[in-house]
Scaffold this motif. Structure first.
Motif, PDB file in Angstrom:
ATOM      1  N   LYS A  67       0.840  -1.200   0.000  1.00 20.44           N
ATOM      2  CA  LYS A  67       0.000   0.000   0.000  1.00 20.44           C
ATOM      3  C   LYS A  67       0.873   1.247   0.000  1.00 20.44           C
ATOM      4  CE  LYS A  67      -3.696   2.271   2.615  1.00 20.44           C
ATOM      5  NZ  LYS A  67      -4.655   2.172   3.747  1.00 20.44           N
ATOM      6  N   THR A  68       0.390   2.309  -0.612  1.00 20.80           N
ATOM      7  CA  THR A  68       1.099   3.586  -0.589  1.00 20.80           C
ATOM      8  C   THR A  68       0.442   4.515   0.437  1.00 20.80           C
ATOM      9  OG1 THR A  68      -0.260   4.488  -2.394  1.00 20.80           O
ATOM     10  CG2 THR A  68       1.801   3.385  -2.998  1.00 20.80           C
ATOM     11  N   TYR A  69       1.260   5.441   0.948  1.00 20.64           N
ATOM     12  CA  TYR A  69       0.807   6.366   1.980  1.00 20.64           C
ATOM     13  C   TYR A  69       1.256   7.785   1.641  1.00 20.64           C
ATOM     14  CZ  TYR A  69       0.120   2.103   4.707  1.00 20.64           C
ATOM     15  OH  TYR A  69      -0.285   0.864   5.135  1.00 20.64           O
ATOM     16  N   PHE A  90       9.987   6.526   3.266  1.00 15.93           N
ATOM     17  CA  PHE A  90       8.587   6.919   3.142  1.00 15.93           C
ATOM     18  C   PHE A  90       8.376   7.624   1.810  1.00 15.93           C
ATOM     19  CE2 PHE A  90      10.841  10.186   5.517  1.00 15.93           C
ATOM     20  CZ  PHE A  90      10.464  11.363   4.897  1.00 15.93           C
ATOM     21  N   ARG A  91       7.117   7.578   1.350  1.00 15.25           N
ATOM     22  CA  ARG A  91       6.754   8.136   0.037  1.00 15.25           C
ATOM     23  C   ARG A  91       7.766   7.679  -1.014  1.00 15.25           C
ATOM     24  NH1 ARG A  91       4.750  14.346   1.517  1.00 15.25           N
ATOM     25  NH2 ARG A  91       3.040  13.732   2.897  1.00 15.25           N
ATOM     26  N   SER A  92       8.037   6.377  -1.008  1.00 14.74           N
ATOM     27  CA  SER A  92       9.091   5.814  -1.855  1.00 14.74           C
ATOM     28  C   SER A  92       8.531   4.948  -2.967  1.00 14.74           C
ATOM     29  CB  SER A  92      10.041   4.975  -0.990  1.00 14.74           C
ATOM     30  OG  SER A  92       9.367   3.849  -0.463  1.00 14.74           O
ATOM     31  N   SER A  93       9.342   4.742  -3.989  1.00 17.67           N
ATOM     32  CA  SER A  93       9.051   3.787  -5.057  1.00 17.67           C
ATOM     33  C   SER A  93      10.340   3.027  -5.355  1.00 17.67           C
ATOM     34  CB  SER A  93       8.532   4.494  -6.313  1.00 17.67           C
ATOM     35  OG  SER A  93       9.474   5.432  -6.785  1.00 17.67           O
ATOM     36  N   SER A 176       5.333   4.155  -0.929  1.00 19.26           N
ATOM     37  CA  SER A 176       5.346   3.083   0.069  1.00 19.26           C
ATOM     38  C   SER A 176       6.189   3.440   1.287  1.00 19.26           C
ATOM     39  CB  SER A 176       5.909   1.802  -0.560  1.00 19.26           C
ATOM     40  OG  SER A 176       5.137   1.374  -1.643  1.00 19.26           O
ATOM     41  N   ILE A 177       5.923   2.715   2.376  1.00 17.54           N
ATOM     42  CA  ILE A 177       6.831   2.650   3.514  1.00 17.54           C
ATOM     43  C   ILE A 177       7.776   1.484   3.232  1.00 17.54           C
ATOM     44  CG2 ILE A 177       7.059   2.296   5.994  1.00 17.54           C
ATOM     45  CD1 ILE A 177       5.466   4.815   5.318  1.00 17.54           C
ATOM     46  N   ALA A 178       9.068   1.686   3.395  1.00 11.09           N
ATOM     47  CA  ALA A 178      10.022   0.614   3.094  1.00 11.09           C
ATOM     48  C   ALA A 178      11.145   0.591   4.126  1.00 11.09           C
ATOM     49  CB  ALA A 178      10.609   0.784   1.692  1.00 11.09           C
ATOM     50  N   LEU A 179      11.440  -0.587   4.645  1.00 11.73           N
ATOM     51  CA  LEU A 179      12.578  -0.774   5.530  1.00 11.73           C
ATOM     52  C   LEU A 179      13.783  -1.152   4.684  1.00 11.73           C
ATOM     53  CD1 LEU A 179      10.830  -2.871   8.336  1.00 11.73           C
ATOM     54  CD2 LEU A 179      10.967  -0.388   8.099  1.00 11.73           C
ATOM     55  N   GLN A 180      14.950  -0.673   5.083  1.00 10.12           N
ATOM     56  CA  GLN A 180      16.161  -0.902   4.291  1.00 10.12           C
ATOM     57  C   GLN A 180      17.177  -1.739   5.058  1.00 10.12           C
ATOM     58  OE1 GLN A 180      19.450   1.755   4.426  1.00 10.12           O
ATOM     59  NE2 GLN A 180      19.436   2.107   2.223  1.00 10.12           N
ATOM     60  N   ILE A 181      17.917  -2.547   4.312  1.00  7.08           N
ATOM     61  CA  ILE A 181      19.161  -3.116   4.822  1.00  7.08           C
ATOM     62  C   ILE A 181      20.261  -2.635   3.890  1.00  7.08           C
ATOM     63  CG2 ILE A 181      18.852  -5.314   3.586  1.00  7.08           C
ATOM     64  CD1 ILE A 181      20.279  -6.643   6.005  1.00  7.08           C
ATOM     65  N   HIS A 182      21.300  -2.054   4.465  1.00  6.23           N
ATOM     66  CA  HIS A 182      22.368  -1.435   3.682  1.00  6.23           C
ATOM     67  C   HIS A 182      23.282  -2.505   3.083  1.00  6.23           C
ATOM     68  CE1 HIS A 182      25.416   1.658   2.720  1.00  6.23           C
ATOM     69  NE2 HIS A 182      24.448   2.532   2.973  1.00  6.23           N
ATOM     70  N   ASP A 183      24.028  -2.111   2.085  1.00  2.00           N
ATOM     71  CA  ASP A 183      24.998  -3.043   1.505  1.00  2.00           C
ATOM     72  C   ASP A 183      26.222  -3.171   2.409  1.00  2.00           C
ATOM     73  OD1 ASP A 183      26.288  -0.637   1.081  1.00  2.00           O
ATOM     74  OD2 ASP A 183      26.751  -1.007  -1.019  1.00  2.00           O
ATOM     75  N   GLY A 184      27.093  -4.102   2.086  1.00  4.37           N
ATOM     76  CA  GLY A 184      28.333  -4.281   2.833  1.00  4.37           C
ATOM     77  C   GLY A 184      28.391  -5.542   3.671  1.00  4.37           C
ATOM     78  N   GLY A 185      27.226  -6.135   3.973  1.00  2.70           N
ATOM     79  CA  GLY A 185      27.209  -7.382   4.730  1.00  2.70           C
ATOM     80  C   GLY A 185      27.322  -7.167   6.235  1.00  2.70           C
ATOM     81  N   GLU A 198      -3.098   6.845   9.303  1.00  2.00           N
ATOM     82  CA  GLU A 198      -3.197   7.740   8.154  1.00  2.00           C
ATOM     83  C   GLU A 198      -3.875   9.029   8.579  1.00  2.00           C
ATOM     84  OE1 GLU A 198      -3.844   5.908   4.173  1.00  2.00           O
ATOM     85  OE2 GLU A 198      -4.524   4.193   5.363  1.00  2.00           O
ATOM     86  N   LEU A 199      -3.328  10.135   8.145  1.00  2.00           N
ATOM     87  CA  LEU A 199      -3.807  11.452   8.557  1.00  2.00           C
ATOM     88  C   LEU A 199      -4.547  12.159   7.416  1.00  2.00           C
ATOM     89  CD1 LEU A 199      -0.568  12.583  10.405  1.00  2.00           C
ATOM     90  CD2 LEU A 199      -2.607  11.549  11.407  1.00  2.00           C
TER      91      LEU A 199
END
Length: 199
Positions: A67-69, A90-93, A176-185, A198-199
């Motif tokens: 879902k997008t927000y 947030f507000r990502s694609s 979208s809301i998206a959680l990240q894992i960075h590169d590098g291991g 939602e507001l």
């Protein structure tokens, strides 16, 4: 007793007015329903928690809502088990592992947790004052709150306001809301109680 009941009713009414009952959980603690994995890094459920780990490719990975927000008030808890970089977009694609949008930083001490970074764009938009970094508890559970309304963004870590600013480009976006894992291991982060209003 009557006064106590009236006071309780007023208190509940105030909580409802502030939206305390309007938050919705967007991670069910059982599976990855409602989310999409991007990249080859690992995202899985363990003991009711969402866990992200670096995979063999040691690349970027994302875990995004279907879902997008637009305007929202998001809270979540995270625990960093290894010295690595993560974040909440947030507000990502996303296409493949290329993400456009804005990230509330989740990082080890001294690396601007709660600041806002624009991927594939202007880079750092705002960093917290260095003295606010003490709000982060490395290796323990931390609560992050992100509120985005129109062009205004505010973040908190464990109740400490980290940043608050306005940006026209953010104001024009949705996503979208998206959680990240960075590169590098070598990265492992646990997440829980991911809730949004939602507001």
């Amino acid at each position: 007793m009557k006064l106590t009941g009236v006071s309780l009713a007023i208190g509940l009414a105030l909580l409802m007015t502030n939206g305390a009952f309007a938050q919705k959980s967007i991670f069910n603690g059982k599976n990855l329903k409602g989310w999409t994995i991007y990249g080859t890094e690992k995202w899985f459920v363990e003991d009711g928690l969402l866990v992200c780990e670096s995979g063999p490719d040691k690349g970027y990975g994302y875990f995004a809502t279907e879902k997008t927000y637009k305007d929202f008030d998001l809270t979540l808890e995270f625990q960093q088990e290894a010295n690595g970089n993560s974040g909440v977009f947030f507000r990502s694609s996303i296409e493949g592992t290329k993400i456009t949008g804005w990230q509330a930083e989740v990082a080890p001490p001294g690396h601007d947790t709660g600041g806002i970074y624009e991927s594939y764009g202007r880079g750092w938009l705002i960093k917290p004052d260095p003295e606010k970094d003490k709000a982060l508890k490395m290796g323990e559970w931390n609560t992050m709150r992100i509120k985005v309304v129109g062009d205004e963004v505010t973040t908190w870590v464990n109740g400490t306001e980290m940043i608050s600013f306005k940006d026209e480009k953010i104001g024009q976006a949705t996503g979208s809301i998206a959680l990240q894992i960075h590169d590098g291991g070598g990265i492992r982060v646990k997440w829980k109680n991911i809730k949004i209003k939602e507001l």
